[in-house]
Design a protein around this motif. Sequence first.
Motif, PDB file in Angstrom:
ATOM      1  N   HIS A 194       0.825  -1.208   0.000  1.00 30.54           N
ATOM      2  CA  HIS A 194       0.000   0.000   0.000  1.00 30.54           C
ATOM      3  C   HIS A 194       0.861   1.260   0.000  1.00 30.54           C
ATOM      4  N   LYS A 195       1.998   1.206   0.674  1.00 27.01           N
ATOM      5  CA  LYS A 195       2.911   2.352   0.687  1.00 27.01           C
ATOM      6  C   LYS A 195       3.446   2.631  -0.718  1.00 27.01           C
ATOM      7  N   ALA A 196       3.527   1.587  -1.527  1.00 26.68           N
ATOM      8  CA  ALA A 196       3.972   1.737  -2.917  1.00 26.68           C
ATOM      9  C   ALA A 196       2.860   2.249  -3.818  1.00 26.68           C
ATOM     10  N   GLY A 197       1.654   2.453  -3.256  1.00 29.52           N
ATOM     11  CA  GLY A 197       0.525   2.929  -4.061  1.00 29.52           C
ATOM     12  C   GLY A 197      -0.129   1.823  -4.862  1.00 29.52           C
ATOM     13  N   ILE A 198      -0.049   0.595  -4.344  1.00 29.91           N
ATOM     14  CA  ILE A 198      -0.584  -0.575  -5.048  1.00 29.91           C
ATOM     15  C   ILE A 198      -1.593  -1.280  -4.158  1.00 29.91           C
ATOM     16  N   VAL A 199      -2.702  -1.714  -4.760  1.00 30.17           N
ATOM     17  CA  VAL A 199      -3.635  -2.616  -4.075  1.00 30.17           C
ATOM     18  C   VAL A 199      -3.604  -3.958  -4.796  1.00 30.17           C
ATOM     19  N   HIS A 200      -3.709  -5.033  -4.019  1.00 27.41           N
ATOM     20  CA  HIS A 200      -3.571  -6.381  -4.585  1.00 27.41           C
ATOM     21  C   HIS A 200      -4.819  -6.823  -5.329  1.00 27.41           C
ATOM     22  N   GLY A 201      -5.976  -6.581  -4.730  1.00 26.90           N
ATOM     23  CA  GLY A 201      -7.225  -6.901  -5.409  1.00 26.90           C
ATOM     24  C   GLY A 201      -7.748  -8.311  -5.199  1.00 26.90           C
ATOM     25  N   ASP A 202      -6.923  -9.207  -4.660  1.00 23.24           N
ATOM     26  CA  ASP A 202      -7.365 -10.593  -4.456  1.00 23.24           C
ATOM     27  C   ASP A 202      -6.636 -11.190  -3.258  1.00 23.24           C
ATOM     28  N   LEU A 203      -6.739 -10.493  -2.125  1.00 20.73           N
ATOM     29  CA  LEU A 203      -5.992 -10.913  -0.936  1.00 20.73           C
ATOM     30  C   LEU A 203      -6.678 -12.062  -0.218  1.00 20.73           C
ATOM     31  N   THR A 204      -6.089 -13.237  -0.332  1.00 15.51           N
ATOM     32  CA  THR A 204      -6.508 -14.407   0.427  1.00 15.51           C
ATOM     33  C   THR A 204      -5.240 -15.128   0.859  1.00 15.51           C
ATOM     34  N   THR A 205      -5.363 -16.006   1.844  1.00 12.25           N
ATOM     35  CA  THR A 205      -4.177 -16.756   2.267  1.00 12.25           C
ATOM     36  C   THR A 205      -3.787 -17.806   1.236  1.00 12.25           C
ATOM     37  N   ILE A 254       1.594 -13.436  -3.964  1.00 17.40           N
ATOM     38  CA  ILE A 254       1.613 -13.863  -5.364  1.00 17.40           C
ATOM     39  C   ILE A 254       0.272 -13.520  -6.023  1.00 17.40           C
ATOM     40  N   ASP A 255       0.188 -13.795  -7.305  1.00 20.21           N
ATOM     41  CA  ASP A 255      -1.025 -13.612  -8.113  1.00 20.21           C
ATOM     42  C   ASP A 255      -1.518 -12.173  -8.096  1.00 20.21           C
ATOM     43  N   PHE A 256      -0.840 -11.337  -8.882  1.00 17.89           N
ATOM     44  CA  PHE A 256      -1.154  -9.910  -8.950  1.00 17.89           C
ATOM     45  C   PHE A 256      -2.022  -9.567 -10.164  1.00 17.89           C
ATOM     46  N   GLY A 257      -2.763 -10.526 -10.664  1.00 19.46           N
ATOM     47  CA  GLY A 257      -3.572 -10.306 -11.865  1.00 19.46           C
ATOM     48  C   GLY A 257      -4.645  -9.251 -11.706  1.00 19.46           C
ATOM     49  N   LEU A 258      -5.146  -9.053 -10.482  1.00 14.32           N
ATOM     50  CA  LEU A 258      -6.181  -8.045 -10.235  1.00 14.32           C
ATOM     51  C   LEU A 258      -5.627  -6.802  -9.544  1.00 14.32           C
ATOM     52  N   ALA A 259      -4.316  -6.746  -9.390  1.00 14.53           N
ATOM     53  CA  ALA A 259      -3.686  -5.607  -8.707  1.00 14.53           C
ATOM     54  C   ALA A 259      -3.774  -4.347  -9.568  1.00 14.53           C
ATOM     55  N   ASP A 260      -3.666  -3.196  -8.885  1.00 15.29           N
ATOM     56  CA  ASP A 260      -3.743  -1.926  -9.610  1.00 15.29           C
ATOM     57  C   ASP A 260      -2.978  -0.855  -8.826  1.00 15.29           C
TER      58      ASP A 260
END
Length: 221
Positions: free
Chosen positions: A121-132, A145-151
Motif C-alpha cells: 500500500h505504501k507503494a501505491g498498489i492494491v492487490h485486489g485478491d488478498l486471500t491466504t 503472489i497472483d497480482f492479476g487483479l492488482a492496480d
Amino acid sequence: MKLIAQGAEAKIYEAEFEEIFGVPLLKERVIVKHRIAKRYRIREIDFKLRKERTVREAKILHRAKVFGVNCPHVYEVNLRDMKLVMEFIEGDRLKELLERIPMEERLKLCREVGRQLAKLHKAGIVHGDLTTSNMILRDGKVYLIDFGLADFDSTLEARGVDLHLLKRAMESTHYKWFERGFEAVLEGYAEIMGEEARRDIERKIEEIESRGRYRERSWIG
C-alpha cells in the motif's frame, strides 16, 4: 510447460527457463502467465487490453519489489504472445500452513502479512485478491503472489477494500480464529504505516461493511 491453473483472463504454466533476454542461465522453475485472446472481443481491442494488463502487472511487480514487498521477480515480458515469465515461489501456502501450526506462530505470520500488505500500500498498489491462498511462506518470509487483479491506487477506499477482502477471506477459511488473526494483520500493518493509518483503515473497513449490511437489508426488505 505444464498447465497448473486457468482463469477467465489467463492460463498459468509451470516451466523451466533457460535464458533471460537471450542470456543463458541454469535451468530454473518459473511461472508463465499467458493472457489468452478473447474471440468475442474485437481483435484490436482485445490486443490492446491484453497488452495493457500484461504491462501493468509487470510494472506493479517491479514497483512492489522496489518498496521491499516479497513477491515474484519478473524475468521476461513477451508482448507478442502476451506472456509474463516470473519467479516460481516454492514453499508452503498459508491457507493450509496456518491451520496446522500453533496459535503463537499463526499470529506471528499474520503480523508479517500485515507488514507486507502495508509495504504494498505504501507503494501505491492494491492487490485486489488478498486471500491466504495467494500467500506463500518461503525460507521464513511471507510472499504475496497472483497480482492479476492488482492496480495502482493509493486511495483510502481502495486500501480499505483490499483489507476488507482479506478479512472476509480469513473469516471464511480460518473462521475458528480469524478475529485474532486479522487483529495481528492490523498490528503488522501499523508497524509500517503508523497507528493513525491503522485507525483510518479500520474506520474505512467498518464503513465498507456497513454498506454491505445496508444492501443486504434493502434486498431482504
